[in-house]
Design a protein around this motif. Structure first.
Motif, short mmCIF file in Angstrom:
data_model
loop_
_atom_site.label_atom_id
_atom_site.label_comp_id
_atom_site.label_asym_id
_atom_site.label_seq_id
_atom_site.Cartn_x
_atom_site.Cartn_y
_atom_site.Cartn_z
N TYR A 198 0.85 -1.19 0.00
CA TYR A 198 0.00 0.00 0.00
C TYR A 198 0.89 1.24 0.00
N GLN A 199 0.30 2.38 0.27
CA GLN A 199 1.01 3.66 0.11
C GLN A 199 2.39 3.69 0.77
N VAL A 236 2.31 -6.20 2.04
CA VAL A 236 1.41 -7.00 2.89
C VAL A 236 1.19 -8.37 2.27
N PRO A 244 -5.12 -16.33 9.76
CA PRO A 244 -5.67 -15.39 10.74
C PRO A 244 -5.94 -14.02 10.12
N SER A 245 -6.70 -13.23 10.81
CA SER A 245 -7.06 -11.90 10.34
C SER A 245 -5.79 -11.09 10.02
N GLY A 246 -5.79 -10.42 8.89
CA GLY A 246 -4.66 -9.56 8.54
C GLY A 246 -3.54 -10.27 7.79
N CYS A 247 -3.72 -11.55 7.43
CA CYS A 247 -2.61 -12.29 6.79
C CYS A 247 -2.54 -12.03 5.29
N GLY A 248 -3.53 -11.33 4.74
CA GLY A 248 -3.46 -10.97 3.32
C GLY A 248 -4.39 -11.76 2.41
N LYS A 249 -5.34 -12.49 2.99
CA LYS A 249 -6.25 -13.31 2.16
C LYS A 249 -7.13 -12.44 1.27
N SER A 250 -7.80 -11.46 1.91
CA SER A 250 -8.74 -10.63 1.13
C SER A 250 -8.00 -9.81 0.10
N THR A 251 -6.84 -9.30 0.49
CA THR A 251 -6.05 -8.51 -0.46
C THR A 251 -5.72 -9.37 -1.68
P1 ADP Z 1 -7.18 -10.67 5.78
O1 ADP Z 1 -8.16 -10.73 4.66
O2 ADP Z 1 -6.28 -11.88 5.80
O3 ADP Z 1 -7.78 -10.43 7.11
P2 ADP Z 1 -6.25 -8.27 4.47
O4 ADP Z 1 -5.89 -8.81 3.14
O5 ADP Z 1 -7.55 -7.56 4.58
O6 ADP Z 1 -6.17 -9.45 5.54
O7 ADP Z 1 -5.11 -7.30 4.98
C1 ADP Z 1 -3.73 -7.64 4.93
C2 ADP Z 1 -2.93 -6.49 5.48
O8 ADP Z 1 -3.05 -5.37 4.62
C3 ADP Z 1 -3.39 -6.02 6.85
O9 ADP Z 1 -2.26 -5.74 7.62
C4 ADP Z 1 -4.17 -4.77 6.55
O10 ADP Z 1 -4.10 -3.87 7.63
C5 ADP Z 1 -3.46 -4.21 5.35
N1 ADP Z 1 -4.37 -3.45 4.48
C6 ADP Z 1 -5.51 -3.89 3.91
N2 ADP Z 1 -6.08 -2.90 3.16
C7 ADP Z 1 -5.28 -1.81 3.28
C8 ADP Z 1 -5.30 -0.47 2.75
N3 ADP Z 1 -6.29 -0.08 1.94
N4 ADP Z 1 -4.31 0.38 3.08
C9 ADP Z 1 -3.29 -0.03 3.88
N5 ADP Z 1 -3.20 -1.28 4.41
C10 ADP Z 1 -4.18 -2.16 4.12
#
Ligand code: ADP
Length: 462
Positions: A13-14, A19, A38-45
């Motif tokens: 990200y910026q 991530v 776990p939450s925050g591991c990058g799945k959704s991204t």
């Molecule tokens: P998960 O789906 O596994 O819970 P995410 O893919 O949502 O995790 O997020 C992975 C990491 O990227 C997290 O640390 C989150 O804080 C960070 N992140 C997600 N979206 C943004 C964003 N728009 N800007 C900055 N960081 C982000």
């Protein structure tokens, strides 16, 4: 063809902090792949990059054999279902499902066939006239699913679609989703599915294969059963399975050809197939993991270590016995109805030796997986296959940009021979375990670096 291939995919990200750290993942045509962690591991991204909703910072994304990094979401032939599905409140079920098809200007009869077809499939055909506000959460979620399926994409992406539902509904929706996947396959429709969840039970029940992620890295990709039986590292061992695996530590001992692990006086034999790479661990501490169903509580057997009972839980069909040993709280899962209580002073325990796991304390890698059971990190690789060589070369640290295959092979042999001369401590530092080469083949037993080597080996295995 609806395979999805991620090659070295990076997301920052910026602030430029990645991530997602250059992940490689091959999702086969028609496969149900679950991304879990776990939450925050990058799945959704990761999922959102596949959908095109998030820009890809580095690497290559291929859908159906075509690189799509710069292709707009609407042109990727994918459909996505989110946790917060938004149905149009003023439209009934039929109109909600038909909406996207009308926009795509499909003929009226085709729209009608598709809407009724998916509604039947999802058993909401009796609700076609209802508005969303007059339906249950599960029914609404099925409409959202139906809307995605009716579009007949080749890849379906799901981002925690069931997490807003109550526990019972989640179970029934889970079964329905699995059914839907196989029904679509039977109808000959393309349906590669990629499903994100933090719930390991959902992952285990839905996935053909599961990709376990942690901190933006892939830790292991395998079938649910292989992940459960042969976790590549402590993180996967702990994350997959409920209750979680029990962990403690002990010292490896060797007498003749036999290995044991001494856990505070309890000497547990290590079966031969688990001791293949223990030679360098003799006299050293290692981690030990054992699942609760592989611990047996036995009354009055004084030859076994004593279990200091903490709590027991009776579930009807089984009981959970929590006990202390070696400053660790263990949980034993028993179907025997032993009638053990906190007051029981005569309870002893044993581990099923064939089902213990041993972990390197530093790298946390599983050092007890029988080598013939390692599907994705163990392979004889034919050095004459052009495709393998440059990949291996870089995986093993080769820096030069060599295009000539013969040159590349000789450099690779050189690197491997060099590695074979190193001692274990250096190999560990290099994140490798055992590597040796013969004339045309590289023999690799366990890639030590699950972050990188492992992914490359799984790619090579195919
Ligand atoms: P998960 O789906 O596994 O819970 P995410 O893919 O949502 O995790 O997020 C992975 C990491 O990227 C997290 O640390 C989150 O804080 C960070 N992140 C997600 N979206 C943004 C964003 N728009 N800007 C900055 N960081 C982000």
């Amino acid at each position: 063809m609806a395979s999805v291939e991620l090659k070295g995919i990076v997301k920052s990200y910026q602030n430029n902090v990645p991530v997602v750290h250059g992940i490689d993942l091959d999702i086969k045509d028609g496969e149900f792949m679950v991304l879990v962690g776990p939450s925050g591991c990058g799945k959704s991204t990761t999922l959102r990059m596949i959908a095109g909703l998030e820009e890809i910072t580095g690497g290559e994304l291929t859908i159906g054999g075509k690189i799509v990094n710069d292709v707009a979401p609407k042109d990727r032939n994918i459909a996505m279902v989110f946790q917060n599905y938004a149905l149009y409140p003023h439209m009934n079920v039929y109109e909600n499902i038909a909406f996207g098809l009308k926009l795509a200007k499909l003929p009226k009869e085709e729209i009608d066939t598709r809407v009724k077809g998916v509604a039947k499939n999802l058993e909401i055909d009796h609700l076609l006239d209802r508005k969303p506000k007059n339906m249950s959460g599960g029914q609404r979620q099925r409409v959202a699913l139906g809307r995605a399926i009716a579009r007949r994409s080749s890849v379906y992406l799901f981002d925690e679609p069931l997490s807003n539902l109550d526990a019972q509904l989640r179970v029934s929706m889970r079964v329905r989703l699995a059914q839907l996947h196989s029904d679509l396959a039977k109808q000959g429709l393309e349906n590669t599915m990629i499903y994100v969840t933090h719930d390991q039970i959902e992952a285990m029940t839905l996935g053909h294969r599961i990709c376990v992620m942690e901190d933006g890295y892939i830790r292991q990709v395998d079938t649910p059963l292989n992940l459960y039986k042969y976790p590549a590292n402590k993180f996967v061992a702990e994350f997959i399975g409920s209750p979680s695996m029990n962990f403690t530590d002990g010292t490896i001992e060797k007498s003749g050809n036999k290995y044991t692990i001494d856990i505070n006086g309890y000497k547990c034999n290590i079966p031969e197939e688990k001791s293949k790479i223990l030679v360098d661990y003799v006299g050293k501490k290692v981690g030990l993991g054992v699942r609760s169903e592989h611990i047996h509580c036995i009354l009055d057997d004084v030859n076994l270590p004593k279990a200091d009972i903490s709590v027991t839980e009776h579930m009807g069909n089984e009981e959970f016995i929590y006990f202390n040993y070696n400053n660790t709280l263990f949980v034993c899962r028993s179907k025997e109805n032993l009638n053990i209580t906190r007051e029981s002073k005569n309870c002893h325990f044993r581990f099923e030796e064939e089902n213990i796991h041993l972990f390197d304390l530093e790298t946390e890698l599983n050092i007890s997986i029988p080598t013939n059971k390692i599907d994705h990190s163990y392979k004889l690789i034919d050095l004459n296959e052009e495709y393998h060589v440059p990949l291996l070369f870089t995986a093993l640290g080769g820096k030069e940009n060599i295009t000539d295959l013969t040159h590349c092979i000789s450099r690779l042999r050189f690197i491997i021979n060099d590695l074979n001369k190193l001692d274990r401590a250096t190999l560990t530092k290099l994140n490798l375990n055992v590597i040796y080469s013969s004339e045309n083949q590289v023999h690799i037993v366990l890639g030590k670096n699950t972050k990188h080597m492992y992914e490359i080996f799984s790619k090579l295995v195919k």
